[in-house]
Write an enzyme that holds these catalytic residues in place. Structure first.
Site, PDB file in Angstrom:
ATOM      1  N   LYS A  93       0.803  -1.396   0.099  1.00  0.00           N
ATOM      2  CA  LYS A  93       0.045  -0.135   0.050  1.00  0.00           C
ATOM      3  C   LYS A  93       0.910   1.441   0.008  1.00  0.00           C
ATOM      4  O   LYS A  93       0.868   2.004  -0.781  1.00  0.00           O
ATOM      5  CB  LYS A  93      -1.043  -0.156   1.259  1.00  0.00           C
ATOM      6  CG  LYS A  93      -1.750  -1.383   1.478  1.00  0.00           C
ATOM      7  CD  LYS A  93      -2.625  -1.040   2.697  1.00  0.00           C
ATOM      8  CE  LYS A  93      -2.017  -1.050   3.569  1.00  0.00           C
ATOM      9  NZ  LYS A  93      -1.453  -2.672   4.261  1.00  0.00           N
ATOM     10  N   ARG A 152      11.921  -5.949   5.403  1.00  0.00           N
ATOM     11  CA  ARG A 152      11.961  -4.395   5.500  1.00  0.00           C
ATOM     12  C   ARG A 152      12.471  -4.355   7.227  1.00  0.00           C
ATOM     13  O   ARG A 152      13.133  -3.214   7.352  1.00  0.00           O
ATOM     14  CB  ARG A 152      10.251  -4.053   5.468  1.00  0.00           C
ATOM     15  CG  ARG A 152      10.406  -2.404   5.585  1.00  0.00           C
ATOM     16  CD  ARG A 152       9.215  -1.822   5.278  1.00  0.00           C
ATOM     17  NE  ARG A 152       7.901  -2.446   6.108  1.00  0.00           N
ATOM     18  CZ  ARG A 152       6.896  -2.061   6.205  1.00  0.00           C
ATOM     19  NH1 ARG A 152       6.312  -1.168   5.331  1.00  0.00           N
ATOM     20  NH2 ARG A 152       5.710  -2.436   6.832  1.00  0.00           N
TER      21      ARG A 152
END
Ligand code: B4P
Length: 189
Positions: free
Chosen positions: A14, A128
Site C-alpha cells: 500500500k 523490511r
C-alpha cells in the site's frame, strides 16, 4: 475530488504503490500508519498509547485514527483528492469516512484491494524489518498477529465497498512497476 482507498494486508504494498499514485495524480497521501509513527516520533500522549498496540501487532482504537483523518481532511479543503493508505481498517472507520466525506460534498470513488499470499507478506515484512527500525516488522510472531488482526477486523471492509460497487481487486504479486500498471488500469476502469 478523486478519492481512492488502497487496501490489503500488512506488506501488500500500500505505502509503496501510494508513492506512484501521488506522483501521477497529485493526490494527498493520508497513511494512518505514517501519522501514528509521526506521533510516536514526537513523543505525544497519543503516540505513546499507540506505540504499545502497534508494537504488539494490534490495531489502535477507531476513535484515535478517525480523529487524525478528520483533522487532516479539515485542514486540506483544497486538495485535488486523497489516497487513503491503511485506512479504513474496520467497518466503523469505513462508516466514519463516508460521513466525513459526505460533509465535504464528496465520497470514495474506488477501493483498490491488493491480494498477496501470506508467506510473501511475511517475507517482505521481515526483509523490511532488517533496516526499517520498525519493531512490528522484526518479529515473525508480531507479523502473524498483524495478519490475524487484518483477517478478523479489516478484511470485511472489502465487502463494505463491494456492496457500494466500488471494489477493484488486483493481484499484488509481481514487480512493483507491473502492480502499478494493474492499479492504473483499475483506477481508469
Ligand atoms: P501501516 O503503516 O499501514 O503498515 P503496513 O500494513 O505494514 O503497510 P505498509 O504500507 O507500511 O507496507 P507496504 O505494504 O507498502 O500500519 C502499521 C500499524 O499501524 C498497524 O499494524 C496498526 O497497529 C496501526 N494502524 C495503522 N492504521 C490503522 C488504522 N486505520 N486503524 C487502526 N490501527 C492502525 O510494504 C511492505 C514491504 O513490502 C516494503 O518493504 C516494500 O518495499 C515491500 N514491497 C512492496 N511491494 C512489493 C513487491 N511488489 N514485491 C516485493 N516487495 C514489495
Amino acid at each position: 475530488m478523486v478519492n481512492l482507498v488502497l487496501f490489503g494486508p500488512p506488506g501488500a504494498g500500500k505505502g509503496t504503490q501510494s508513492q506512484y499514485l501521488i506522483r501521477d495524480m497529485g493526490l494527498l497521501h493520508l497513511s494512518t500508519g505514517d501519522l501514528l509513527r509521526s506521533e510516536i516520533a514526537a513523543g505525544t500522549k497519543l503516540g505513546l498509547e499507540a506505540k504499545s498496540l502497534m508494537d504488539a501487532g494490534l490495531l489502535v482504537p477507531d476513535e484515535v485514527v478517525i480523529g487524525m483523518i478528520k483533522s487532516k481532511l479539515q485542514s486540506n479543503p483544497n486538495a485535488a483528492g486523497f489516497i487513503f493508505d491503511g485506512f479504513p481498517r474496520t467497518i466503523a472507520q469505513a462508516d466514519a469516512l463516508d460521513t466525513l466525506l459526505l460533509g465535504l460534498g464528496t465520497s470514495i470513488h474506488c477501493m483498490i484491494s491488493m491480494a498477496v499470499p501470506r508467506q510473501e507478506l511475511i517475507d517482505r515484512l521481515l526483509l523490511r524489518g532488517q533496516d526499517s527500525g520498525r519493531a512490528d516488522d522484526q518479529d515473525r510472531g508480531i507479523i502473524e498477529q498483524r495478519i490475524e488482526e487484518y483477517m478478523l477486523k479489516t478484511a470485511p471492509v472489502a465487502d463494505y465497498y463491494r456492496n457500494q460497487g466500488k471494489l477493484q481487486e488486483i493481484d499484488g504479486l509481481g514487480t512493483i512497476q507491473s502492480i502499478y500498471q494493474r492499479i492504473q488500469a483499475a483506477v481508469n476502469a
